[in-house]
Design an enzyme around this catalytic site. Structure first.
Site, mmCIF file in Angstrom:
data_model
loop_
_atom_site.group_PDB
_atom_site.id
_atom_site.type_symbol
_atom_site.label_atom_id
_atom_site.label_comp_id
_atom_site.label_asym_id
_atom_site.label_seq_id
_atom_site.Cartn_x
_atom_site.Cartn_y
_atom_site.Cartn_z
ATOM 1 N N GLU A 1 68.458 -29.223 74.813
ATOM 2 C CA GLU A 1 67.109 -29.662 74.428
ATOM 3 C C GLU A 1 66.258 -28.511 73.899
ATOM 4 O O GLU A 1 65.516 -28.671 72.933
ATOM 5 C CB GLU A 1 66.406 -30.342 75.613
ATOM 6 C CG GLU A 1 67.058 -31.644 76.055
ATOM 7 C CD GLU A 1 67.245 -32.637 74.919
ATOM 8 O OE1 GLU A 1 66.373 -32.725 74.039
ATOM 9 O OE2 GLU A 1 68.288 -33.324 74.897
ATOM 10 N N HIS B 1 67.158 -27.817 70.263
ATOM 11 C CA HIS B 1 66.421 -28.639 69.292
ATOM 12 C C HIS B 1 65.019 -28.081 69.069
ATOM 13 O O HIS B 1 64.573 -27.896 67.942
ATOM 14 C CB HIS B 1 66.230 -30.067 69.822
ATOM 15 C CG HIS B 1 67.449 -30.926 69.778
ATOM 16 N ND1 HIS B 1 68.160 -31.157 68.628
ATOM 17 C CD2 HIS B 1 68.065 -31.649 70.753
ATOM 18 C CE1 HIS B 1 69.167 -31.981 68.903
ATOM 19 N NE2 HIS B 1 69.125 -32.283 70.184
HETATM 20 ZN ZN ZN Z 1 70.343 -33.707 71.142
#
Ligand code: ZN
Length: 395
Positions: free
Chosen positions: A218, A221
């Site tokens: 995460e 990203h």
């Molecule tokens: Zn992802």
């Protein structure tokens, strides 16, 4: 779609009758048809007026044609509706509107000339629209005076009218559960995540190693997004598993809705999609199934750039795909030779690969921040956009 109902009711200066398709079918056997008769009798008395049927697919689905397993109640209701509609000749001042999210599932009898013969596609609401819809629904519940609906609307980017209604309902439920008489900003914000990503499931079985991988994924990203220009700032990331099956969940808040995205922004978006997997590769040297959804989204975007937006060198402004379903889903069909299809596939792969490599190099260049942010997220399970930017910008 109930937002549409509110809007039509608010703007029409004539009597307005509305009913939801699901209300018809939830009734006792035989009640649906009589309810339809009732509705139209009242409408005729009050003409000129508008009759609005929400979620018409609940009663208007294609009929089973006498096969076993058909829903008799629904078919009776639908037949009654068709009969009533045929009783109008256009001169008696009753306008009949219906809404659906799945126009392709409707019984063709409904869309025949003289019945629902005109379609008006309604786009998802924009920021202002979302704010207005939230306010309409919030009137039905008690909310704190300091609720910032614009901020809630900003966080609910991409939500439909029905989802926004759910968000408000969910916020009211949360307030009740906590023994409060009104919903707060926090109730609304938490409800966005509940409605969009499913209920929080604390204590779910996530091994330590899995949790670590998800945290890196995460942050991957978010870091790739933050390091590229024009990327939305990160509002909040959490690695608390949701019942929907999504493990991590990055919430990106865009400061304004844009309808036009340039090539650079689209490429950045693809890079951001690949950022999760890139972080896994970089840190663990292995890859997991956790990127399946990212892969799908990146591919879709890359494909659209080449086949629909005219953003490749080779194909100039030639459409390789046409959108066949302008409503939800946006199905496309190919309009080119098999040989061209092969070249499109190659270009899609090349485009995604280039962005994947860009994401990898962003993360390599910022490895220290990646580690720092991921361990914060691992520790706290949640990181706000503020905390994220603070760590990112700290010396
Ligand atoms: Zn992802």
């Amino acid at each position: 779609m109930s937002a549409l109902r509110a809007r039509v009711a608010g703007e029409a200066n004539v009597p307005f009758f509305s009913m939801s398709g699901s209300e018809f079918v939830e009734m006792f056997v035989g009640m649906g048809a009589s309810k339809v008769r009732d509705l139209f009798r009242q409408a005729k008395e009050k003409a000129p007026c508008i009759v609005f049927i929400d979620e018409i697919d609940a009663i208007g689905q294609k009929r089973s044609g006498g096969q076993y397993g058909g829903n008799d109640e629904r078919e009776q209701t639908l037949n009654q509706l068709l009969t009533e509609m045929d009783g109008f000749d256009g001169s008696n001042g009753v306008i009949i509107l219906a809404a659906t999210n799945r126009p392709e599932s409707l019984d063709p009898a409904l869309t025949r000339p003289g019945r629902f013969d005109r379609r008006v596609p309604v786009e998802l609401p924009d920021l202002k629209g979302r704010e207005a819809i939230l306010k309409v629904h919030a009137k039905k519940i008690k909310v704190a005076d300091d609720v910032d609906f614009l901020q809630v609307a900003r966080m609910a980017s991409g939500a439909s009218g029905a989802e926004l209604a759910n968000i408000v309902n969910e916020a009211a439920l949360r307030a009740v559960r906590d023994g409060r008489g009104f919903a707060t900003q926090a109730d609304l914000e938490e409800s966005i995540e509940v409605v969009i990503a499913g209920y929080q499931k604390k204590n779910a079985i996530l091994t330590d190693q899995e949790k670590k991988i998800v945290a890196y994924h995460e942050i991957g990203h978010a870091l790739v997004a933050a390091k590229q220009t024009n990327s939305a700032p990160v509002q909040k990331i959490t690695i608390i598993p949701r019942t929907s099956g999504a493990l991590g969940y990055t919430l990106q808040v865009e400061n304004h809705d844009h309808y036009l995205m340039n090539k650079q922004e689209l490429e950045n978006k693809i890079a951001t999609f690949t950022g999760g997997r890139a972080a896994e590769e970089l840190v663990f040297g292995s890859i997991t199934t956790g990127a399946a959804n990212d892969i799908e989204q990146a591919t879709k975007l890359a494909r659209a750039m080449i086949t629909r937006y005219g953003m490749s060198e080779d194909f100039d402004m030639v459409a390789m795909e046409t959108v066949t379903n302008q409503y939800l889903g946006g199905d496309t069909s190919l309009a080119c030779s098999a040989e061209t299809q092969g070249r499109i596939d190659e270009q899609v792969v090349a485009l995604v690969r280039k962005q994947h490599e860009k994401a990898l190099s962003i993360l390599k260049d910022n490895r220290g921040k990646l580690d720092e942010l991921a361990s914060y997220l691992y520790e706290h399970e949640t990181i706000t956009g503020e905390a994220f930017m603070q760590i990112l910008n700290a010396a």
